[in-house]
Design an enzyme around this catalytic site. Sequence first.
Site, short mmCIF file in Angstrom:
data_model
loop_
_atom_site.label_atom_id
_atom_site.label_comp_id
_atom_site.label_asym_id
_atom_site.label_seq_id
_atom_site.Cartn_x
_atom_site.Cartn_y
_atom_site.Cartn_z
N THR A 53 27.76 22.07 14.24
CA THR A 53 27.66 23.51 14.09
C THR A 53 28.93 24.16 13.55
O THR A 53 28.89 25.27 13.06
CB THR A 53 27.33 24.14 15.45
OG1 THR A 53 28.21 23.55 16.42
CG2 THR A 53 25.91 23.85 15.86
N GLU B 296 20.61 29.02 16.51
CA GLU B 296 19.16 28.98 16.62
C GLU B 296 18.41 30.07 15.86
O GLU B 296 17.29 29.86 15.41
CB GLU B 296 18.77 28.98 18.11
CG GLU B 296 19.03 27.59 18.68
CD GLU B 296 19.22 27.51 20.17
OE1 GLU B 296 20.11 28.19 20.69
OE2 GLU B 296 18.48 26.76 20.82
N ILE C 166 30.67 37.68 12.60
CA ILE C 166 30.61 36.39 11.91
C ILE C 166 32.02 35.83 11.83
O ILE C 166 32.89 36.38 11.15
CB ILE C 166 29.98 36.53 10.51
CG1 ILE C 166 28.58 37.15 10.61
CG2 ILE C 166 29.92 35.17 9.81
CD1 ILE C 166 27.60 36.43 11.53
N LEU C 167 32.26 34.73 12.52
CA LEU C 167 33.61 34.17 12.60
C LEU C 167 34.01 33.47 11.31
O LEU C 167 35.16 33.51 10.90
CB LEU C 167 33.68 33.17 13.76
CG LEU C 167 33.48 33.76 15.14
CD1 LEU C 167 33.22 32.66 16.16
CD2 LEU C 167 34.70 34.58 15.55
N ASN C 168 33.03 32.80 10.69
CA ASN C 168 33.32 32.02 9.49
C ASN C 168 32.07 32.03 8.61
O ASN C 168 31.10 31.32 8.89
CB ASN C 168 33.67 30.58 9.91
CG ASN C 168 33.97 29.68 8.72
OD1 ASN C 168 33.65 30.00 7.57
ND2 ASN C 168 34.59 28.55 9.00
N GLN D 143 24.75 27.15 9.16
CA GLN D 143 23.86 27.16 10.32
C GLN D 143 22.52 27.78 9.96
O GLN D 143 21.47 27.27 10.33
CB GLN D 143 24.49 27.96 11.47
CG GLN D 143 25.52 27.17 12.24
CD GLN D 143 24.90 25.92 12.84
OE1 GLN D 143 24.12 25.99 13.77
NE2 GLN D 143 25.22 24.78 12.28
N PHE E 91 20.20 18.98 18.16
CA PHE E 91 19.11 19.97 18.17
C PHE E 91 18.48 20.15 19.54
O PHE E 91 17.35 20.61 19.66
CB PHE E 91 18.03 19.60 17.14
CG PHE E 91 18.59 19.20 15.81
CD1 PHE E 91 19.27 20.13 15.04
CD2 PHE E 91 18.48 17.91 15.33
CE1 PHE E 91 19.81 19.78 13.81
CE2 PHE E 91 19.02 17.54 14.11
CZ PHE E 91 19.68 18.48 13.35
MO1 MOS Z 1 19.72 23.78 21.73
S1 MOS Z 1 17.73 23.45 21.90
O1 MOS Z 1 20.08 25.06 22.68
O2 MOS Z 1 20.54 22.41 21.73
#
Ligand code: MOS
Length: 750
Positions: A471, A710, A633-635, A642, A244
Amino acid sequence: MSNKYIGQATRRVDGRAKVTGQAKYAAEFQTEDLAYGVVVSSTIAKGKITAIDTSEALVLEGVIQVFTHNNVSGLAWFDKSYKDQDSPPGSPFRPLNGPEIKFSQQPIALVVAETFELASYAATLVKVDYETEGPVEVEIRDHLDKAFDPGKGKQGYKKPKNRGNFAKEFAKSDVRFETSYYHGAEHHNPMEMHASTVIYEADDHLTIYDKTQGVFNSQNYVTGIFGLSKKRVRIVSPFVGGAFGSGLRPQYQLFMATLAALELKRSVRVTLTRQQMFSFGHRPATLQKLSLGASQDGTLQALNHAAYSETSRFENYTETIVDWSGAMYKCDNVSYDYKLIAGDLYTPLDMRAPGAATGVYAIECAMDELAYKLRMDPVELRLKNYTEEDANQGKPYSSKELKACFQQGAEKFGWSKRNPEPRSLREGKTLIGWGMATGMWDAMFVPSRAKAFLSADGKLTVSSGTSDIGTGTYTIMTQIAAETLGMPMEQVTFKLGDSSLPLAYLEGGSATAASVGNAVRITCENIREKLLKLLSRTSYAPLADRPQEDLEFADGKIRLKADPEICISYSDILKQAGENYLEDTSTALPNMLKQMDYARNTHSAVFVEVRVDEDFGTVRVSRMVSAIAGGKILNPKTARSQILGGMVWGISKALEEESQVDSNFGRFMNHNYAEYHIPVNADIPAEMEVIFVEENDDVVNPMGIKGLGEIGVVGVTPAIVNAIFHATGKRIHELPVTLDKIIMEDLVVE
Ligand code: MOS
């Protein structure tokens, strides 16, 4: 491009390895003769060490050494060597550099022993005398008089130019108000604690398993500080148990483990404790003040957004907080202010959607306040001030399907049935509220390299020194490679997290899918070209003379589109041409000419239902819809994960998370999972819907990828705060919205 893999909901290629424990994390790599280091943390926040007595620890059999500032030498002298790719301006913290204490829990010693248990015990025997300097300053709201302008900060951050005349137009506005929003610090709480296992090999060659979002960043850091050549230091990080942003900068366990390994000429592992995870970066406490002026019809006339944010005394950490307001809405009179307040804490650090999670929270709550003052629907108010350009930059958005997000999100949620009146929905003692907000984040593209290696047995290995912090990078890169080269996914392996692989930037800013994704595509396209060249040396040579549009790359074969029976496998091409393999390493570069005329962002609309207990003020989020405009959207499966993760964090940010700092001792008090609240399953509603609206964009990059790491969190928190207002008539201006704030008597119904 056909769509056999790209765009298909695909299971994680590393899923099995993860759930069966085969995936190894930094603290799980074993070697013979491994020693264990445990960090001793300062108990004061400000002052200096006057004496440090390690004798009791050292007499224990099995304790190898205790490193302190007294017995460490030969480290780099200059700040430059301690800087990393994510350092803000200033003087980076140098572990064990001297007796000065700059923050509570500062690492002051490393106890190295034959076992982890012994090192942990011995660490409790290190006696430290301090001279405390006081008082500490840790609460920004007590020191606003010391706020300063950071100037041009990190990565060139500079607050955007004011436009029009805010003061004049604000004074003339039909409806005008000032409001403020505050949140304290939040700490990254990945499941995996920070850890480094340094494997010492002859002649100071190190293989370091590190928890990081950037193997090259860790490599530069280690080589700079310890004066080693890059050939001697390999950083490996195949799996990361969440980060993160906490892995964007090298953390001190990397320094400690490397120091000990070099001094002892032995392999060493250092793992931080959960408490020590609260001893470095965090999302900074921030106070925001907004003033909005609008005409009766809802047109924004004037907007001022000011932020006062926390930094350390040794670095100026800055975030893009205030910019979002003037980018999201059409308004001709906008002014900004952004100031820092230095305190006796460690430097803040990027945390998922840094700046946006903070700034968008404030503007989106303020827009809800405005909607009520105007008696206007919050979606309608946003549409009234909709903009197709980022006025800060004076550039149109390369794509912005936010209207589709509003429409599809509202439809799915049933927004049209909302009675705008606060406290109008209830079931017995439960007040029900509906709220919404917009989210926004960047669609970045950074130069990245990838390598493709096709072997004569028909297997493809693609690699890049990026990372996968959970991710889905492994999976989407495998999909892109399989799609581009026309191969079954099972024949494709993607490798990452190793400084011996082609250069990639930090995995941050939601930039990896787009950046590394395009590098993977390019290198696989080059393999196609090379296969075509080889084709002329095979029994299918006549195929090589056919125009390319007559041919297709599919199922690991080159074949004639008109007659797929006429085909030759990649493996046979290589074998017949007498080659053992084909390889290519390529770089994906942003098309600057195409990009510079546009603002490039992701957008979202979030709709939330909360249920608030009228007597106890407890809040449950019962329903949530998040509609995302995030490019290609790839997947859909990993993409949805996410966004769900972001939604969970948004709930947690709104209702639970807060690092509470003691103003006398300068210490984060709730540095554990008992007292730092993060949501468990029971906190998360069953009904969480994710919608991806269709969005095509060939400006951001040739594949139209925008990145989703994000955007999922931005917009969630304000939507919840707004829903709480709708439920209770109480506008809470501080996060997290805990029950005490809701039941406090002096909160007024607006
Ligand atoms: Mo993130 S805060 O771009 O790992």
